[in-house]
Enzyme design. Structure first.
Site, PDB file in Angstrom:
ATOM      1  N   TYR A 141       7.013  34.636  -6.992  1.00 36.16           N
ATOM      2  CA  TYR A 141       7.119  34.849  -5.553  1.00 36.16           C
ATOM      3  C   TYR A 141       5.789  34.662  -4.826  1.00 36.16           C
ATOM      4  O   TYR A 141       5.768  34.403  -3.626  1.00 36.16           O
ATOM      5  CB  TYR A 141       7.665  36.241  -5.258  1.00 36.16           C
ATOM      6  CG  TYR A 141       9.111  36.451  -5.659  1.00 36.16           C
ATOM      7  CD1 TYR A 141       9.869  35.420  -6.188  1.00 36.16           C
ATOM      8  CD2 TYR A 141       9.717  37.684  -5.521  1.00 36.16           C
ATOM      9  CE1 TYR A 141      11.183  35.604  -6.557  1.00 36.16           C
ATOM     10  CE2 TYR A 141      11.038  37.891  -5.884  1.00 36.16           C
ATOM     11  CZ  TYR A 141      11.765  36.843  -6.403  1.00 36.16           C
ATOM     12  OH  TYR A 141      13.073  37.039  -6.769  1.00 36.16           O
ATOM     13  N   LYS A 191      10.262  37.397 -21.356  1.00 34.77           N
ATOM     14  CA  LYS A 191      10.831  36.214 -21.997  1.00 34.77           C
ATOM     15  C   LYS A 191       9.736  35.611 -22.878  1.00 34.77           C
ATOM     16  O   LYS A 191       9.368  34.436 -22.769  1.00 34.77           O
ATOM     17  CB  LYS A 191      11.330  35.218 -20.943  1.00 34.77           C
ATOM     18  CG  LYS A 191      12.239  34.123 -21.504  1.00 34.77           C
ATOM     19  CD  LYS A 191      13.534  34.642 -22.095  1.00 34.77           C
ATOM     20  CE  LYS A 191      14.421  33.461 -22.542  1.00 34.77           C
ATOM     21  NZ  LYS A 191      15.574  33.926 -23.343  1.00 34.77           N
ATOM     22  N   ASP A 223      17.397  38.075 -20.896  1.00 26.71           N
ATOM     23  CA  ASP A 223      18.814  37.772 -21.014  1.00 26.71           C
ATOM     24  C   ASP A 223      19.541  38.841 -21.813  1.00 26.71           C
ATOM     25  O   ASP A 223      20.664  39.253 -21.474  1.00 26.71           O
ATOM     26  CB  ASP A 223      19.034  36.383 -21.619  1.00 26.71           C
ATOM     27  CG  ASP A 223      18.104  36.070 -22.775  1.00 26.71           C
ATOM     28  OD1 ASP A 223      17.258  36.923 -23.124  1.00 26.71           O
ATOM     29  OD2 ASP A 223      18.204  34.968 -23.337  1.00 26.71           O
ATOM     30  N   ASP A 247      13.751  41.754  -9.770  1.00 26.82           N
ATOM     31  CA  ASP A 247      14.609  41.520  -8.616  1.00 26.82           C
ATOM     32  C   ASP A 247      16.059  41.361  -9.061  1.00 26.82           C
ATOM     33  O   ASP A 247      16.980  42.000  -8.542  1.00 26.82           O
ATOM     34  CB  ASP A 247      14.128  40.266  -7.879  1.00 26.82           C
ATOM     35  CG  ASP A 247      14.786  40.086  -6.522  1.00 26.82           C
ATOM     36  OD1 ASP A 247      15.670  40.881  -6.170  1.00 26.82           O
ATOM     37  OD2 ASP A 247      14.405  39.133  -5.817  1.00 26.82           O
ATOM     38  N   ASP A 251      19.295  44.368  -8.900  1.00 25.75           N
ATOM     39  CA  ASP A 251      20.543  44.113  -8.181  1.00 25.75           C
ATOM     40  C   ASP A 251      21.739  44.210  -9.124  1.00 25.75           C
ATOM     41  O   ASP A 251      22.803  44.716  -8.749  1.00 25.75           O
ATOM     42  CB  ASP A 251      20.508  42.729  -7.525  1.00 25.75           C
ATOM     43  CG  ASP A 251      19.732  42.723  -6.214  1.00 25.75           C
ATOM     44  OD1 ASP A 251      19.197  43.793  -5.845  1.00 25.75           O
ATOM     45  OD2 ASP A 251      19.658  41.673  -5.569  1.00 25.75           O
TER      46      ASP A 251
END
Length: 369
Positions: A141, A191, A223, A247, A251
Protein backbone atom coordinates in the site's frame (compact mmCIF):
# COMPACT_ATOMS: atom_id res chain seq x y z
CA UNK A 1 -7.69 18.70 31.17
CA UNK A 2 -10.19 17.95 28.40
CA UNK A 3 -9.66 15.21 25.85
CA UNK A 4 -9.70 16.70 22.35
CA UNK A 5 -11.33 14.37 19.83
CA UNK A 6 -11.50 15.11 16.11
CA UNK A 7 -14.44 13.39 14.46
CA UNK A 8 -14.36 12.59 10.75
CA UNK A 9 -17.85 11.24 9.92
CA UNK A 10 -16.98 10.86 6.25
CA UNK A 11 -19.25 9.26 3.68
CA UNK A 12 -22.25 6.94 3.45
CA UNK A 13 -23.25 5.54 6.82
CA UNK A 14 -20.21 7.15 8.46
CA UNK A 15 -22.11 10.12 9.91
CA UNK A 16 -24.86 7.85 11.27
CA UNK A 17 -22.60 5.47 13.18
CA UNK A 18 -20.19 8.22 14.30
CA UNK A 19 -23.07 10.11 15.89
CA UNK A 20 -23.89 7.08 18.05
CA UNK A 21 -20.25 6.57 19.05
CA UNK A 22 -20.08 10.23 20.11
CA UNK A 23 -23.31 9.81 22.07
CA UNK A 24 -21.83 6.88 24.00
CA UNK A 25 -18.66 8.86 24.72
CA UNK A 26 -20.79 11.74 25.98
CA UNK A 27 -22.58 9.30 28.25
CA UNK A 28 -19.26 8.13 29.66
CA UNK A 29 -18.21 11.75 30.18
CA UNK A 30 -21.43 12.50 32.03
CA UNK A 31 -21.06 9.52 34.34
CA UNK A 32 -17.42 10.05 35.27
CA UNK A 33 -17.03 13.81 34.92
CA UNK A 34 -14.65 13.77 31.97
CA UNK A 35 -14.49 16.54 29.39
CA UNK A 36 -14.50 15.37 25.78
CA UNK A 37 -14.22 18.22 23.28
CA UNK A 38 -15.39 17.17 19.82
CA UNK A 39 -14.41 19.00 16.63
CA UNK A 40 -15.85 17.73 13.35
CA UNK A 41 -14.03 17.88 10.00
CA UNK A 42 -14.46 16.49 6.49
CA UNK A 43 -12.65 13.57 4.87
CA UNK A 44 -13.25 11.41 1.82
CA UNK A 45 -15.98 12.08 -0.69
CA UNK A 46 -17.67 14.83 1.29
CA UNK A 47 -14.30 16.59 1.52
CA UNK A 48 -13.79 16.30 -2.24
CA UNK A 49 -17.23 17.78 -2.80
CA UNK A 50 -16.80 20.68 -0.38
CA UNK A 51 -13.05 21.31 -0.44
CA UNK A 52 -11.68 19.68 -3.58
CA UNK A 53 -9.45 17.26 -1.67
CA UNK A 54 -10.03 13.91 0.11
CA UNK A 55 -7.97 15.23 3.04
CA UNK A 56 -8.09 19.03 3.35
CA UNK A 57 -5.26 20.73 5.19
CA UNK A 58 -7.67 22.00 7.85
CA UNK A 59 -8.73 18.40 8.56
CA UNK A 60 -5.16 17.18 8.83
CA UNK A 61 -4.14 20.05 11.12
CA UNK A 62 -7.11 19.39 13.41
CA UNK A 63 -6.25 15.69 13.62
CA UNK A 64 -2.60 16.38 14.42
CA UNK A 65 -3.65 18.80 17.18
CA UNK A 66 -6.09 16.38 18.81
CA UNK A 67 -5.69 13.61 21.38
CA UNK A 68 -7.51 11.06 19.23
CA UNK A 69 -9.39 10.79 15.94
CA UNK A 70 -12.72 9.02 15.44
CA UNK A 71 -13.45 8.23 11.79
CA UNK A 72 -16.71 6.99 10.30
CA UNK A 73 -16.08 5.74 6.76
CA UNK A 74 -14.88 6.93 3.37
CA UNK A 75 -15.86 6.03 -0.16
CA UNK A 76 -18.60 6.78 -2.67
CA UNK A 77 -19.17 5.29 -6.13
CA UNK A 78 -19.45 8.68 -7.84
CA UNK A 79 -15.74 9.25 -7.26
CA UNK A 80 -14.56 5.96 -8.78
CA UNK A 81 -13.76 7.73 -12.06
CA UNK A 82 -11.10 9.89 -10.38
CA UNK A 83 -7.41 8.96 -10.38
CA UNK A 84 -6.47 6.78 -7.38
CA UNK A 85 -4.69 9.62 -5.58
CA UNK A 86 -7.80 11.82 -5.82
CA UNK A 87 -10.41 9.32 -4.62
CA UNK A 88 -11.92 9.31 -1.11
CA UNK A 89 -9.81 6.30 -0.11
CA UNK A 90 -6.66 8.32 -0.74
CA UNK A 91 -7.67 10.53 2.17
CA UNK A 92 -7.76 7.49 4.43
CA UNK A 93 -4.27 6.37 3.42
CA UNK A 94 -2.97 9.91 3.85
CA UNK A 95 -4.39 10.36 7.34
CA UNK A 96 -3.02 6.99 8.46
CA UNK A 97 0.42 7.91 7.21
CA UNK A 98 0.32 11.43 8.67
CA UNK A 99 -0.73 10.26 12.14
CA UNK A 100 2.03 7.67 12.15
CA UNK A 101 0.05 4.75 13.54
CA UNK A 102 1.79 1.59 12.38
CA UNK A 103 -0.23 -1.06 14.25
CA UNK A 104 -3.87 -1.64 13.39
CA UNK A 105 -5.77 -3.64 16.01
CA UNK A 106 -8.88 -5.41 14.76
CA UNK A 107 -10.81 -7.57 17.23
CA UNK A 108 -13.16 -10.25 15.89
CA UNK A 109 -15.45 -11.64 18.59
CA UNK A 110 -18.31 -14.11 18.25
CA UNK A 111 -21.04 -13.24 20.75
CA UNK A 112 -23.22 -16.21 21.66
CA UNK A 113 -26.38 -14.10 21.35
CA UNK A 114 -25.79 -13.48 17.61
CA UNK A 115 -23.69 -16.53 16.72
CA UNK A 116 -26.52 -17.69 14.47
CA UNK A 117 -25.85 -14.70 12.20
CA UNK A 118 -22.57 -16.22 11.11
CA UNK A 119 -22.61 -18.37 7.97
CA UNK A 120 -20.39 -20.72 9.96
CA UNK A 121 -21.98 -23.39 12.11
CA UNK A 122 -22.62 -22.08 15.60
CA UNK A 123 -20.38 -24.68 17.22
CA UNK A 124 -17.49 -23.46 15.02
CA UNK A 125 -17.89 -19.69 15.43
CA UNK A 126 -19.26 -19.34 18.94
CA UNK A 127 -16.61 -18.43 21.49
CA UNK A 128 -14.04 -17.21 18.96
CA UNK A 129 -12.14 -14.16 20.21
CA UNK A 130 -9.34 -13.00 17.91
CA UNK A 131 -7.22 -9.87 17.85
CA UNK A 132 -5.72 -9.20 14.43
CA UNK A 133 -2.62 -7.00 14.58
CA UNK A 134 -2.04 -5.60 11.10
CA UNK A 135 1.05 -3.63 10.11
CA UNK A 136 -0.36 -0.48 8.56
CA UNK A 137 2.33 1.72 7.05
CA UNK A 138 4.38 -0.67 4.90
CA UNK A 139 3.96 -3.31 2.24
CA UNK A 140 2.20 -2.90 -1.09
CA UNK A 141 0.00 0.00 0.00
CA UNK A 142 2.93 2.36 0.57
CA UNK A 143 5.96 0.79 -1.16
CA UNK A 144 7.73 2.61 -3.98
CA UNK A 145 8.04 2.54 -6.95
CA UNK A 146 4.39 2.19 -7.91
CA UNK A 147 2.20 3.32 -10.77
CA UNK A 148 0.99 2.58 -14.29
CA UNK A 149 3.15 3.31 -17.32
CA UNK A 150 3.35 2.55 -21.03
CA UNK A 151 0.87 2.67 -23.89
CA UNK A 152 -0.14 1.00 -27.14
CA UNK A 153 -0.84 -2.35 -25.59
CA UNK A 154 2.37 -2.30 -23.53
CA UNK A 155 0.88 -0.81 -20.36
CA UNK A 156 2.48 -2.06 -17.15
CA UNK A 157 1.30 -1.61 -13.56
CA UNK A 158 3.74 -1.83 -10.67
CA UNK A 159 3.46 -2.06 -6.90
CA UNK A 160 6.30 -2.68 -4.49
CA UNK A 161 6.15 -4.78 -1.34
CA UNK A 162 8.86 -3.58 1.01
CA UNK A 163 9.57 -4.11 4.69
CA UNK A 164 12.47 -3.22 6.95
CA UNK A 165 13.52 -5.00 10.11
CA UNK A 166 12.57 -1.97 12.19
CA UNK A 167 9.03 -1.88 10.74
CA UNK A 168 8.51 -5.56 11.51
CA UNK A 169 10.00 -5.38 14.99
CA UNK A 170 7.80 -2.57 16.21
CA UNK A 171 4.50 -4.15 15.13
CA UNK A 172 5.60 -7.56 16.39
CA UNK A 173 6.16 -6.08 19.82
CA UNK A 174 2.61 -4.74 19.82
CA UNK A 175 1.29 -8.24 19.06
CA UNK A 176 3.35 -9.93 21.77
CA UNK A 177 2.43 -7.32 24.37
CA UNK A 178 -1.25 -7.79 23.49
CA UNK A 179 -0.94 -11.58 23.76
CA UNK A 180 0.48 -11.22 27.28
CA UNK A 181 -2.81 -9.59 28.32
CA UNK A 182 -4.92 -12.20 26.54
CA UNK A 183 -4.30 -15.95 26.19
CA UNK A 184 -0.57 -15.86 25.48
CA UNK A 185 -0.41 -16.95 21.85
CA UNK A 186 0.72 -15.18 18.67
CA UNK A 187 0.19 -16.63 15.20
CA UNK A 188 2.38 -14.85 12.65
CA UNK A 189 1.02 -14.94 9.10
CA UNK A 190 3.26 -14.66 6.04
CA UNK A 191 4.09 -16.19 2.67
CA UNK A 192 7.70 -17.11 3.47
CA UNK A 193 7.75 -19.97 0.95
CA UNK A 194 7.48 -17.43 -1.90
CA UNK A 195 8.24 -13.87 -0.78
CA UNK A 196 11.54 -12.47 0.46
CA UNK A 197 9.64 -9.86 2.48
CA UNK A 198 7.89 -12.70 4.27
CA UNK A 199 11.16 -14.49 4.89
CA UNK A 200 12.48 -11.38 6.61
CA UNK A 201 9.16 -11.03 8.41
CA UNK A 202 9.37 -14.55 9.84
CA UNK A 203 13.03 -14.23 10.84
CA UNK A 204 12.38 -10.96 12.62
CA UNK A 205 9.25 -12.13 14.43
CA UNK A 206 11.13 -15.19 15.71
CA UNK A 207 13.89 -12.96 17.04
CA UNK A 208 11.41 -10.62 18.76
CA UNK A 209 9.62 -13.61 20.30
CA UNK A 210 12.74 -14.47 22.28
CA UNK A 211 11.97 -11.45 24.49
CA UNK A 212 8.56 -12.96 25.31
CA UNK A 213 9.18 -16.47 26.67
CA UNK A 214 5.71 -16.47 28.23
CA UNK A 215 4.04 -16.14 24.79
CA UNK A 216 3.70 -19.07 22.38
CA UNK A 217 4.53 -18.32 18.74
CA UNK A 218 3.51 -20.27 15.67
CA UNK A 219 3.50 -19.48 11.94
CA UNK A 220 1.02 -19.95 9.11
CA UNK A 221 1.15 -19.16 5.42
CA UNK A 222 -1.58 -16.69 4.55
CA UNK A 223 -3.55 -19.13 2.40
CA UNK A 224 -3.57 -21.74 5.17
CA UNK A 225 -4.55 -19.07 7.69
CA UNK A 226 -7.51 -18.04 5.55
CA UNK A 227 -8.73 -21.64 5.64
CA UNK A 228 -8.20 -22.14 9.38
CA UNK A 229 -9.89 -18.82 10.16
CA UNK A 230 -13.09 -20.30 8.78
CA UNK A 231 -12.62 -23.95 9.76
CA UNK A 232 -11.45 -23.41 13.35
CA UNK A 233 -11.38 -19.75 14.41
CA UNK A 234 -11.13 -20.61 18.11
CA UNK A 235 -7.57 -21.81 17.61
CA UNK A 236 -6.41 -18.20 17.26
CA UNK A 237 -5.61 -15.63 19.92
CA UNK A 238 -3.49 -12.84 18.35
CA UNK A 239 -2.92 -12.85 14.58
CA UNK A 240 0.10 -10.83 13.46
CA UNK A 241 0.53 -9.98 9.79
CA UNK A 242 1.58 -7.43 7.20
CA UNK A 243 -0.58 -4.80 5.59
CA UNK A 244 -2.23 -6.52 2.62
CA UNK A 245 -2.71 -9.89 4.31
CA UNK A 246 -4.12 -8.16 7.38
CA UNK A 247 -6.60 -6.18 5.32
CA UNK A 248 -7.98 -9.32 3.69
CA UNK A 249 -7.95 -11.58 6.76
CA UNK A 250 -9.63 -9.02 9.01
CA UNK A 251 -12.49 -8.60 6.55
CA UNK A 252 -12.78 -12.37 6.29
CA UNK A 253 -13.05 -12.46 10.09
CA UNK A 254 -16.38 -10.65 9.78
CA UNK A 255 -18.02 -14.01 9.09
CA UNK A 256 -17.08 -15.02 12.63
CA UNK A 257 -18.88 -12.03 14.15
CA UNK A 258 -21.87 -12.29 11.83
CA UNK A 259 -21.51 -8.85 10.26
CA UNK A 260 -18.93 -6.30 9.19
CA UNK A 261 -20.93 -3.88 11.29
CA UNK A 262 -19.61 -5.52 14.45
CA UNK A 263 -15.93 -4.91 13.67
CA UNK A 264 -13.99 -2.14 15.39
CA UNK A 265 -10.39 -1.03 14.90
CA UNK A 266 -7.68 1.04 16.54
CA UNK A 267 -4.58 2.38 14.82
CA UNK A 268 -1.88 3.00 17.40
CA UNK A 269 1.85 3.67 17.60
CA UNK A 270 1.84 7.23 16.29
CA UNK A 271 1.42 10.55 18.04
CA UNK A 272 -2.39 10.44 17.63
CA UNK A 273 -4.52 7.30 17.65
CA UNK A 274 -7.06 6.72 14.86
CA UNK A 275 -10.24 4.74 15.60
CA UNK A 276 -12.71 3.54 13.00
CA UNK A 277 -15.18 0.74 12.30
CA UNK A 278 -14.09 -1.68 9.60
CA UNK A 279 -17.33 -1.80 7.62
CA UNK A 280 -16.82 0.97 5.04
CA UNK A 281 -19.30 3.56 3.81
CA UNK A 282 -22.08 1.17 2.63
CA UNK A 283 -23.70 3.76 0.33
CA UNK A 284 -26.54 1.37 -0.50
CA UNK A 285 -28.02 1.74 3.00
CA UNK A 286 -26.89 5.28 3.81
CA UNK A 287 -29.57 7.59 5.15
CA UNK A 288 -31.99 4.79 6.02
CA UNK A 289 -31.14 4.65 9.71
CA UNK A 290 -30.45 0.91 9.63
CA UNK A 291 -26.64 0.83 9.88
CA UNK A 292 -25.09 -1.12 12.75
CA UNK A 293 -23.30 1.33 15.10
CA UNK A 294 -21.66 -1.39 17.23
CA UNK A 295 -18.38 -1.29 15.31
CA UNK A 296 -18.12 2.49 15.69
CA UNK A 297 -19.09 2.35 19.37
CA UNK A 298 -16.56 -0.43 20.03
CA UNK A 299 -13.95 1.70 18.24
CA UNK A 300 -14.75 4.51 20.69
CA UNK A 301 -14.15 2.03 23.52
CA UNK A 302 -10.75 1.23 22.03
CA UNK A 303 -10.04 4.97 21.99
CA UNK A 304 -10.68 5.18 25.71
CA UNK A 305 -8.39 2.22 26.31
CA UNK A 306 -5.44 3.06 24.07
CA UNK A 307 -5.39 6.87 23.82
CA UNK A 308 -6.83 7.88 27.20
CA UNK A 309 -5.87 4.84 29.34
CA UNK A 310 -9.45 4.55 30.64
CA UNK A 311 -9.59 0.76 30.80
CA UNK A 312 -12.64 0.46 33.06
CA UNK A 313 -14.72 2.82 30.93
CA UNK A 314 -13.67 0.99 27.76
CA UNK A 315 -14.65 -2.32 29.29
CA UNK A 316 -18.01 -0.86 30.35
CA UNK A 317 -18.83 0.06 26.75
CA UNK A 318 -17.83 -3.37 25.48
CA UNK A 319 -19.90 -5.05 28.19
CA UNK A 320 -22.84 -2.77 27.36
CA UNK A 321 -22.74 -3.87 23.72
CA UNK A 322 -22.79 -7.50 24.85
CA UNK A 323 -25.70 -6.87 27.24
CA UNK A 324 -27.78 -5.11 24.59
CA UNK A 325 -27.24 -7.99 22.18
CA UNK A 326 -28.16 -10.50 24.90
CA UNK A 327 -31.34 -8.50 25.53
CA UNK A 328 -32.31 -9.17 21.92
CA UNK A 329 -31.79 -5.80 20.24
CA UNK A 330 -30.60 -6.08 16.65
CA UNK A 331 -29.96 -3.89 13.64
CA UNK A 332 -31.07 -5.59 10.40
CA UNK A 333 -27.61 -6.96 9.54
CA UNK A 334 -27.57 -9.14 12.67
CA UNK A 335 -31.26 -9.97 12.89
CA UNK A 336 -31.51 -13.07 10.71
CA UNK A 337 -32.06 -16.25 12.69
CA UNK A 338 -31.52 -14.67 16.12
CA UNK A 339 -35.00 -13.48 17.09
CA UNK A 340 -35.26 -10.39 19.22
CA UNK A 341 -36.17 -6.85 18.27
CA UNK A 342 -35.04 -5.17 15.06
CA UNK A 343 -34.21 -1.54 15.78
CA UNK A 344 -32.72 1.41 13.95
CA UNK A 345 -29.26 2.86 14.33
CA UNK A 346 -30.19 5.54 16.85
CA UNK A 347 -32.20 3.15 19.01
CA UNK A 348 -29.27 0.75 19.15
CA UNK A 349 -27.05 3.60 20.24
CA UNK A 350 -29.60 4.69 22.87
CA UNK A 351 -29.84 1.16 24.28
CA UNK A 352 -26.06 0.93 24.59
CA UNK A 353 -25.96 4.30 26.37
CA UNK A 354 -28.58 3.05 28.83
CA UNK A 355 -26.64 -0.15 29.39
CA UNK A 356 -23.42 1.81 30.03
CA UNK A 357 -25.23 3.86 32.66
CA UNK A 358 -26.70 0.77 34.33
CA UNK A 359 -23.30 -0.95 34.46
CA UNK A 360 -21.69 2.12 36.02
CA UNK A 361 -24.53 2.46 38.56
CA UNK A 362 -24.16 -1.18 39.57
CA UNK A 363 -20.43 -0.76 40.09
CA UNK A 364 -20.89 2.36 42.18
CA UNK A 365 -23.51 0.60 44.30
CA UNK A 366 -21.20 -2.37 44.82
CA UNK A 367 -18.31 -0.18 45.94
CA UNK A 368 -20.61 1.80 48.22
CA UNK A 369 -21.48 -1.41 50.07
Amino acid sequence: MPFKITTLPGDGIGPEVTAEAVRVLQTIAGIHGYRFEFEEHAIGGVAIQNHGSPLPRTTLDACLASDAVLLGAVGAPEYDRLPPNKRPEAGLLLIRNALGGYANLRPAISYSSIAACSPLRTEIACGADILIVRELLGGLYFGEPRGISGSNGMTVARNTMRYSVAEIERVARVAFEAARKRRGKVTSVDKANVLETSQLWRQTVIRVSQNYPDVTLDHLYVDACAMHLIANPRRFDVLLTENLFGDILSDEAAVITGSLGMLASATIGGEVGLYEPVHGSAPDIAGQGIANPCGAIASAAMMLRHSFKLEQEASDIELAIEHVLEAGYRTPDIAAGTGGYVVKTDVMGEMICEAVTEIADMRHAYHAV
